[in-house]
Design an enzyme around this catalytic site. Structure first.
Site, PDB file in Angstrom:
ATOM      1  N   HIS A 195       1.043  -1.699   8.956  1.00 36.06           N
ATOM      2  CA  HIS A 195       0.595  -0.385   8.961  1.00 36.06           C
ATOM      3  C   HIS A 195       1.468   0.527   9.698  1.00 36.06           C
ATOM      4  O   HIS A 195       1.713   1.532   9.486  1.00 36.06           O
ATOM      5  CB  HIS A 195      -1.010  -0.238   9.509  1.00 36.06           C
ATOM      6  CG  HIS A 195      -1.244   1.367   9.746  1.00 36.06           C
ATOM      7  ND1 HIS A 195      -1.404   2.067   8.634  1.00 36.06           N
ATOM      8  CD2 HIS A 195      -1.537   1.962  10.808  1.00 36.06           C
ATOM      9  CE1 HIS A 195      -1.782   3.200   8.975  1.00 36.06           C
ATOM     10  NE2 HIS A 195      -1.872   3.387  10.287  1.00 36.06           N
ATOM     11  N   GLU A 221       0.979  -1.173   0.012  1.00 33.54           N
ATOM     12  CA  GLU A 221      -0.032  -0.093  -0.030  1.00 33.54           C
ATOM     13  C   GLU A 221       0.821   1.336   0.008  1.00 33.54           C
ATOM     14  O   GLU A 221       0.235   2.525  -0.114  1.00 33.54           O
ATOM     15  CB  GLU A 221      -1.040   0.030   1.181  1.00 33.54           C
ATOM     16  CG  GLU A 221      -0.335   0.282   2.574  1.00 33.54           C
ATOM     17  CD  GLU A 221      -1.148   1.095   3.536  1.00 33.54           C
ATOM     18  OE1 GLU A 221      -2.328   1.513   2.985  1.00 33.54           O
ATOM     19  OE2 GLU A 221      -0.855   1.540   4.390  1.00 33.54           O
ATOM     20  N   ASN A 222       1.983   1.123   0.197  1.00 30.99           N
ATOM     21  CA  ASN A 222       2.834   2.343   0.290  1.00 30.99           C
ATOM     22  C   ASN A 222       4.178   2.408  -0.954  1.00 30.99           C
ATOM     23  O   ASN A 222       5.085   3.131  -0.910  1.00 30.99           O
ATOM     24  CB  ASN A 222       3.730   2.414   1.386  1.00 30.99           C
ATOM     25  CG  ASN A 222       3.133   2.597   2.708  1.00 30.99           C
ATOM     26  OD1 ASN A 222       2.905   1.984   3.677  1.00 30.99           O
ATOM     27  ND2 ASN A 222       2.119   3.740   2.903  1.00 30.99           N
ATOM     28  N   ASN A 279      -5.114   1.479   4.315  1.00 32.34           N
ATOM     29  CA  ASN A 279      -5.801   2.845   4.084  1.00 32.34           C
ATOM     30  C   ASN A 279      -5.327   3.628   2.997  1.00 32.34           C
ATOM     31  O   ASN A 279      -5.895   4.524   2.535  1.00 32.34           O
ATOM     32  CB  ASN A 279      -5.532   3.682   5.525  1.00 32.34           C
ATOM     33  CG  ASN A 279      -3.989   3.515   5.986  1.00 32.34           C
ATOM     34  OD1 ASN A 279      -3.526   2.579   6.045  1.00 32.34           O
ATOM     35  ND2 ASN A 279      -3.519   4.974   6.256  1.00 32.34           N
ATOM     36  N   HIS A 280      -3.991   3.358   2.333  1.00 32.52           N
ATOM     37  CA  HIS A 280      -3.513   3.955   1.174  1.00 32.52           C
ATOM     38  C   HIS A 280      -4.086   3.484  -0.221  1.00 32.52           C
ATOM     39  O   HIS A 280      -3.602   4.047  -1.027  1.00 32.52           O
ATOM     40  CB  HIS A 280      -2.274   4.355   1.134  1.00 32.52           C
ATOM     41  CG  HIS A 280      -1.567   5.379   2.252  1.00 32.52           C
ATOM     42  ND1 HIS A 280      -1.762   6.682   2.379  1.00 32.52           N
ATOM     43  CD2 HIS A 280      -0.917   5.134   3.382  1.00 32.52           C
ATOM     44  CE1 HIS A 280      -1.377   7.295   3.389  1.00 32.52           C
ATOM     45  NE2 HIS A 280      -0.956   6.204   4.118  1.00 32.52           N
ATOM     46  N   HIS A 311       4.754   0.232  10.328  1.00 31.78           N
ATOM     47  CA  HIS A 311       6.300   0.227   9.729  1.00 31.78           C
ATOM     48  C   HIS A 311       7.180  -0.140  10.716  1.00 31.78           C
ATOM     49  O   HIS A 311       8.215   0.030  10.285  1.00 31.78           O
ATOM     50  CB  HIS A 311       6.504   1.575   9.048  1.00 31.78           C
ATOM     51  CG  HIS A 311       5.394   1.892   7.887  1.00 31.78           C
ATOM     52  ND1 HIS A 311       5.794   2.889   7.030  1.00 31.78           N
ATOM     53  CD2 HIS A 311       4.441   1.393   7.518  1.00 31.78           C
ATOM     54  CE1 HIS A 311       4.963   3.015   6.099  1.00 31.78           C
ATOM     55  NE2 HIS A 311       3.914   2.073   6.398  1.00 31.78           N
ATOM     56  N   HIS A 349      -4.562  -4.892   8.888  1.00 32.61           N
ATOM     57  CA  HIS A 349      -3.805  -3.619   8.909  1.00 32.61           C
ATOM     58  C   HIS A 349      -4.315  -2.517   9.701  1.00 32.61           C
ATOM     59  O   HIS A 349      -5.488  -2.139   9.428  1.00 32.61           O
ATOM     60  CB  HIS A 349      -4.056  -2.922   7.259  1.00 32.61           C
ATOM     61  CG  HIS A 349      -3.200  -2.081   6.945  1.00 32.61           C
ATOM     62  ND1 HIS A 349      -1.919  -2.210   6.544  1.00 32.61           N
ATOM     63  CD2 HIS A 349      -3.257  -0.534   6.722  1.00 32.61           C
ATOM     64  CE1 HIS A 349      -1.205  -1.018   6.082  1.00 32.61           C
ATOM     65  NE2 HIS A 349      -2.127   0.011   6.395  1.00 32.61           N
TER      66      HIS A 349
HETATM   67 FE   LIG Z   1      -1.324   1.919   6.370  1.00 32.06          FE
END
Ligand SMILES: [Fe+2]
Length: 271
Positions: A168, A30-31, A58-59, A170, A143
């Site tokens: 999520h 997602e990142n 969420n991204h 990191h 997540h």
């Molecule tokens: Fe996230």
């Protein structure tokens, strides 16, 4: 996270796959797009390296083409507890060697945006998979921000799923273990990216972000060092987890600290 992940996976994933011979490789992407979402090109890149399924969080909608692409593929997941009508799926059934691994992506609600109840969604998925004939081989990427919510979820479904792995924050946690019912659990697997940073963001950029109007400060990913974080989960034929082993490859997790790992760990599992 950032661009460092890209170099890290090119460097480490082929060797990990060659040496560990995993049946399934799952990556949270997602990142991937410089910290914000993921594109079809990133997905193709991950698949070309041997990644079978890409989870998110969420991204997921940060890139314009994702909503269209996710409807054309089964292997990019968005959280299953997004509201009805959201494009794409949160469940993928990966078939290999006459076996099936169900992969579920869920997102938490503590300190996150409002979404459907992940506990209810998981229960509905288990009902739909018809688990009356025993435990399915089922992996969950949960997540979420709060360790307590991830842990509560894992204990609620301990014995019903094979693994609950958090993403999520990191930040990799040191609590990988097998729960009493046989579910492999780790609160957060960490990120693949540059750990000489603040959760993958350049230190100067994040400090400015905190001290000024956050809306006006662009967060710039850190891209100097490469570290891959992951986890290897081994399942029995019954779907019960037998072993969970965190993976950390790269010498930059804490660059200013001496490397106190034993030589085998320091070289990484690719050696
Ligand atoms: Fe996230």
């Amino acid at each position: 996270m950032g661009d460092a992940w890209c170099n890290a996976i090119r460097l480490y994933i082929p060797g990990l796959i060659k040496n560990l011979q995993p049946d399934v490789v799952i990556a949270n992407g997602e990142n991937a797009a410089n910290g914000r979402g993921i594109t079809a090109a990133h997905c193709r890149n991950l698949h070309s390296l041997g990644v079978d399924c890409i989870t998110s969080g969420n991204h997921i909608w940060d890139q314009d083409d994702t909503a269209g692409y996710i409807q054309q593929t089964r292997t990019l997941l968005r959280p299953a507890n997004y509201p009805a009508g959201a494009p794409g799926n949160g469940l993928y059934l990966h078939e290999f060697d006459a076996r099936t691994l169900a992969i579920v992506n869920l997102i938490g609600r503590r300190f996150m945006q409002p979404v459907d109840d992940p506990f209810d969604t998981m229960s509905r998925i288990l009902d739909a998979l018809n688990t009356t004939n025993g435990r399915p081989h089922l992996f969950v990427d949960f997540h979420a921000e709060a360790a307590s919510e991830k842990m509560a979820f894992a204990h609620r479904f301990d014995g019903s799923v094979s693994a609950v792995i958090g993403t999520h924050t990191h930040v990799p946690t040191a609590d990988a273990r097998i729960l009493p019912g046989g579910t492999a659990y780790m609160t957060d697997v960490g990120m693949t990216g540059d750990y000489d940073s603040i959760v993958g963001i350049r230190k100067d950029s994040y400090l400015q972000h905190l001290s000024a109007d956050p809306q006006k400060q662009k967060l710039i990913p850190a891209n100097r060092y490469m570290t891959l974080c992951g986890v290897l989960v081994t399942l029995a034929e019954t779907g019960r987890a037998e072993k969970i082993q965190p993976l950390r490859l790269g010498d930059s997790l804490i660059p200013s600290m001496p490397d106190t790992r034993n030589p085998v760990e320091a070289r990484g599992l690719t050696d």
